[in-house]
Design an enzyme around this catalytic site. Structure first.
Site, PDB file in Angstrom:
ATOM      1  N   HIS A   1       8.621  98.000  -6.916  1.00  0.00           N
ATOM      2  CA  HIS A   1       8.656  97.481  -5.538  1.00  0.00           C
ATOM      3  C   HIS A   1       9.765  96.438  -5.374  1.00  0.00           C
ATOM      4  CE1 HIS A   1       5.373  99.259  -3.289  1.00  0.00           C
ATOM      5  NE2 HIS A   1       4.497  99.026  -4.250  1.00  0.00           N
TER       6      HIS A   1
ATOM      7  N   GLY B   1      -2.701  96.001  -7.829  1.00  0.00           N
ATOM      8  CA  GLY B   1      -1.438  95.290  -7.899  1.00  0.00           C
ATOM      9  C   GLY B   1      -0.793  95.179  -6.529  1.00  0.00           C
TER      10      GLY B   1
ATOM     11  N   HIS C   1       4.815  99.893 -11.696  1.00  0.00           N
ATOM     12  CA  HIS C   1       4.729 100.208 -10.264  1.00  0.00           C
ATOM     13  C   HIS C   1       5.139  98.993  -9.424  1.00  0.00           C
ATOM     14  CE1 HIS C   1       2.471 102.100  -6.721  1.00  0.00           C
ATOM     15  NE2 HIS C   1       2.725 100.878  -6.316  1.00  0.00           N
ATOM     16  N   GLU C   2       4.579  97.826  -9.769  1.00  0.00           N
ATOM     17  CA  GLU C   2       4.869  96.631  -8.967  1.00  0.00           C
ATOM     18  C   GLU C   2       6.322  96.177  -9.141  1.00  0.00           C
ATOM     19  OE1 GLU C   2       2.794  96.167  -6.773  1.00  0.00           O
ATOM     20  OE2 GLU C   2       1.194  97.314  -7.735  1.00  0.00           O
TER      21      GLU C   2
ATOM     22  N   CYS D   1      -0.790 103.517  -3.719  1.00  0.00           N
ATOM     23  CA  CYS D   1      -0.030 102.328  -3.340  1.00  0.00           C
ATOM     24  C   CYS D   1      -0.596 101.826  -2.026  1.00  0.00           C
ATOM     25  CB  CYS D   1       1.448 102.694  -3.190  1.00  0.00           C
ATOM     26  SG  CYS D   1       2.472 101.310  -2.658  1.00  0.00           S
ATOM     27  N   LEU D   2      -0.824 100.523  -1.933  1.00  0.00           N
ATOM     28  CA  LEU D   2      -1.398  99.964  -0.703  1.00  0.00           C
ATOM     29  C   LEU D   2      -0.476 100.178   0.497  1.00  0.00           C
ATOM     30  CD1 LEU D   2      -2.917  96.657  -2.137  1.00  0.00           C
ATOM     31  CD2 LEU D   2      -4.160  98.707  -1.430  1.00  0.00           C
TER      32      LEU D   2
ATOM     33  N   GLN E   1       5.525  93.836  -0.129  1.00  0.00           N
ATOM     34  CA  GLN E   1       4.431  94.515   0.582  1.00  0.00           C
ATOM     35  C   GLN E   1       3.729  93.593   1.588  1.00  0.00           C
ATOM     36  OE1 GLN E   1       2.631  96.101  -3.289  1.00  0.00           O
ATOM     37  NE2 GLN E   1       2.187  97.745  -1.854  1.00  0.00           N
TER      38      GLN E   1
HETATM   39 ZN    ZN Z   1       2.732 100.002  -4.448  1.00  0.00          ZN
END
Ligand code: ZN
Length: 169
Positions: A139, A46, A135-136, A93-94, A51
């Site tokens: 953000h 995701g 999670h997304e 998380c990226l 991000q």
């Molecule tokens: Zn993340």
């Protein structure tokens, strides 16, 4: 389409509350396509627009990591319509490389959003899909995995991440 650089903690854009997408136009569709390419290139499950440096309410989710087009979801202005149950699983998380922590989430969610044609859609997710969606969507509120942890663990990880961020790569 392009693979976009992924913003890493402590980049301040990761802490912004994102603005709703005003309208679903070619610019937004282009950003979404680049986000999908970036997600698949990472690879990750995701990605949220902040991000990649855009403080707009847009997320892409693909638990198949690019293997199954049916599992790719692009959601504009997603809103949590319902949530129930509980799960506690490890998340990464990226934007937080190296961080893998157990986070408490709802087990099932219903999300309302717009698709890239500007149509209202509803997505029901359970288990891993529910977790990635939450999670997304976090953000978009400027919220990260770190914020779900206890204070001691959070402070230790923040220190570590900031040190990594300063180190020459
Ligand atoms: Zn993340």
């Amino acid at each position: 389409m392009a693979i976009l650089p992924i913003r890493l903690y402590p980049d301040p854009i990761l802490r912004k509350r994102c603005k709703p997408a005003g309208k679903v136009d070619d610019a937004l569709r282009g950003l979404a396509r680049s986000m999908v390419e970036t997600l698949h290139g990472a690879p990750g499950a995701g990605l949220a627009a902040p991000q990649v440096g855009e403080a707009v309410r847009l997320i892409v989710v693909d638990l198949s990591l690019g293997q199954d087009p049916a599992q790719l979801h692009v959601l504009v202005n997603p809103e949590l319509a319902a949530a129930e149950g509980e799960q506690m699983e490890e998340e990464g998380c990226l934007s937080l490389p190296g961080v893998h922590e157990k986070v408490r989430r709802s087990m099932r969610v219903r999300v309302r959003a717009l698709n890239l044609r500007g149509e209202e859609i509803r997505l029901d997710g359970a288990g891993a899909l529910a977790r990635v969606l939450q999670h997304e969507m976090d953000h978009l509120e400027g919220k990260l995995i770190l914020d779900h942890l206890g204070r001691l663990k959070r402070d230790a990880l923040k220190k570590l991440l900031k040190k990594q961020g300063r180190a020459p790569s």
